[in-house]
Design a protein around this motif. Structure first.
Motif, mmCIF file in Angstrom:
data_model
loop_
_atom_site.group_PDB
_atom_site.id
_atom_site.type_symbol
_atom_site.label_atom_id
_atom_site.label_comp_id
_atom_site.label_asym_id
_atom_site.label_seq_id
_atom_site.Cartn_x
_atom_site.Cartn_y
_atom_site.Cartn_z
ATOM 1 N N LEU A 165 0.637 -1.200 0.241
ATOM 2 C CA LEU A 165 0.540 0.159 -0.218
ATOM 3 C C LEU A 165 1.191 1.548 0.053
ATOM 4 O O LEU A 165 0.693 2.216 -0.471
ATOM 5 N N LEU A 166 2.530 1.388 1.116
ATOM 6 C CA LEU A 166 2.976 2.488 0.897
ATOM 7 C C LEU A 166 3.625 2.954 -0.789
ATOM 8 O O LEU A 166 3.684 3.638 -0.648
ATOM 9 N N THR A 167 3.525 1.768 -0.643
ATOM 10 C CA THR A 167 4.166 2.324 -2.503
ATOM 11 C C THR A 167 3.355 2.238 -3.507
ATOM 12 O O THR A 167 3.494 3.093 -4.302
ATOM 13 N N MET A 168 2.256 1.683 -3.690
ATOM 14 C CA MET A 168 1.078 2.312 -3.861
ATOM 15 C C MET A 168 1.167 3.506 -4.129
ATOM 16 O O MET A 168 0.717 4.338 -5.212
ATOM 17 N N GLU A 169 0.668 3.860 -2.996
ATOM 18 C CA GLU A 169 0.968 5.557 -2.485
ATOM 19 C C GLU A 169 1.814 6.972 -2.870
ATOM 20 O O GLU A 169 1.043 7.764 -3.913
ATOM 21 N N ARG A 170 2.611 5.977 -2.632
ATOM 22 C CA ARG A 170 3.907 6.899 -3.258
ATOM 23 C C ARG A 170 3.912 7.258 -5.225
ATOM 24 O O ARG A 170 4.283 8.584 -5.525
ATOM 25 N N LEU A 171 3.443 6.220 -5.687
ATOM 26 C CA LEU A 171 2.826 6.171 -6.838
ATOM 27 C C LEU A 171 2.352 7.344 -7.440
ATOM 28 O O LEU A 171 2.074 7.925 -7.816
#
Length: 269
Positions: A165-171
């Protein structure tokens, strides 16, 4: 109702592209990942040829449906690059369905010829605007994936996105930031160089629906980015602002052109 038909080659390419996307969407559940990727790549290539024919074959045309088609193609381009970095990303079926619908709309509503007095720089201006559409479209899809993953986590089910989720949010916010830069450049060019882009007969500034919705969308995205940096906005709050800004941006060009071309059957100036 305006039903401008593209060239015979454009129609054939559009139908072939929609079929390729449809097969990809239908077969993605039982074909291997590699096979599905190759089929999606073929559909993406055909889609690009369809867009090229619309911009060159029989004179350049543009409108609300070609804008949606180009946005879908750019979103798929982003996915193609991103899937190399995150091969676990699982949205091929949804993107293939989106591509098929977008291409069929562009076949039915091929747009209108570009203004005869337009500058050679006008395609670049349009490209900047559509590129911002594509980046915000990619951000919306990532936000939707985050919503789906959070719902699955609450239900104690295995997440389907395949990306943390954190990676998705950064993207998501990277796409928003990049789209905001391109949208800003598009608006500035339209405000200060509209006579150069569209010809001397076009006023340098006018408060029409496209302008109002574009500025509202720009302000919404600016608030989102400021809220992210200053107040740490994330999760549901950030996604709601993103959806609101994207809806306003969609109304700015696609919505106004749809009303003019389809509802009112008028050729935009």
């Amino acid at each position: 109702m305006i039903l401008a038909i593209p060239s015979p080659l454009g129609v054939a390419l559009g139908i072939a592209t929609a079929v390729a996307y449809g097969i990809t969407a239908a077969a993605s559940s039982w074909l291997s990942r590699a096979s599905t990727q190759w089929m999606l790549a073929l559909a993406w290539l055909l889609h690009g040829c369809t867009l090229a024919d619309g911009l060159t074959g029989g004179g350049p045309r543009f409108g609300w449906a070609p804008a949606i088609s180009m946005t879908a193609w750019l979103v798929l381009t982003v996915y193609g690059i991103e899937s190399r970095l995150y091969p676990q990303l699982k949205i091929r079926r949804a993107l293939a369905a989106l591509g098929a619908i977008a291409v069929l709309l562009a076949v039915l509503f091929a747009g209108t010829p570009l203004h005869v007095a337009a500058s050679p720089w006008l395609p670049l201006h349009l490209a900047l605007g559509i590129a911002s559409y594509g980046l915000f479209g990619a951000a919306v899809i990532h936000a939707w994936l985050m919503t789906r993953a959070e719902r699955q986590i609450r239900l104690a089910a295995e997440t389907q996105s395949g990306v943390p989720l954190l990676t998705m949010e950064r993207l998501t916010f990277r796409f928003v930031a990049a789209g905001f830069v391109l949208l800003s450049a598009t608006l500035l060019a339209g405000i200060f160089f509209s006579e150069t882009l569209y010809g001397a007969a076009v006023r340098a500034w006018k408060w029409d629906h496209k302008t109002v919705f574009s500025i509202l969308a720009w302000a919404t995205f600016a608030v989102l980015l400021i809220g992210r940096v200053r107040f740490g906005w994330r999760g549901r709050t950030a996604r709601r602002v993103l959806y609101a800004g994207s809806a306003l941006l969609l109304l700015a060009y696609v919505g106004s052109r749809f009303v003019l071309e389809v509802v009112l059957s008028r050729t935009p100036a």
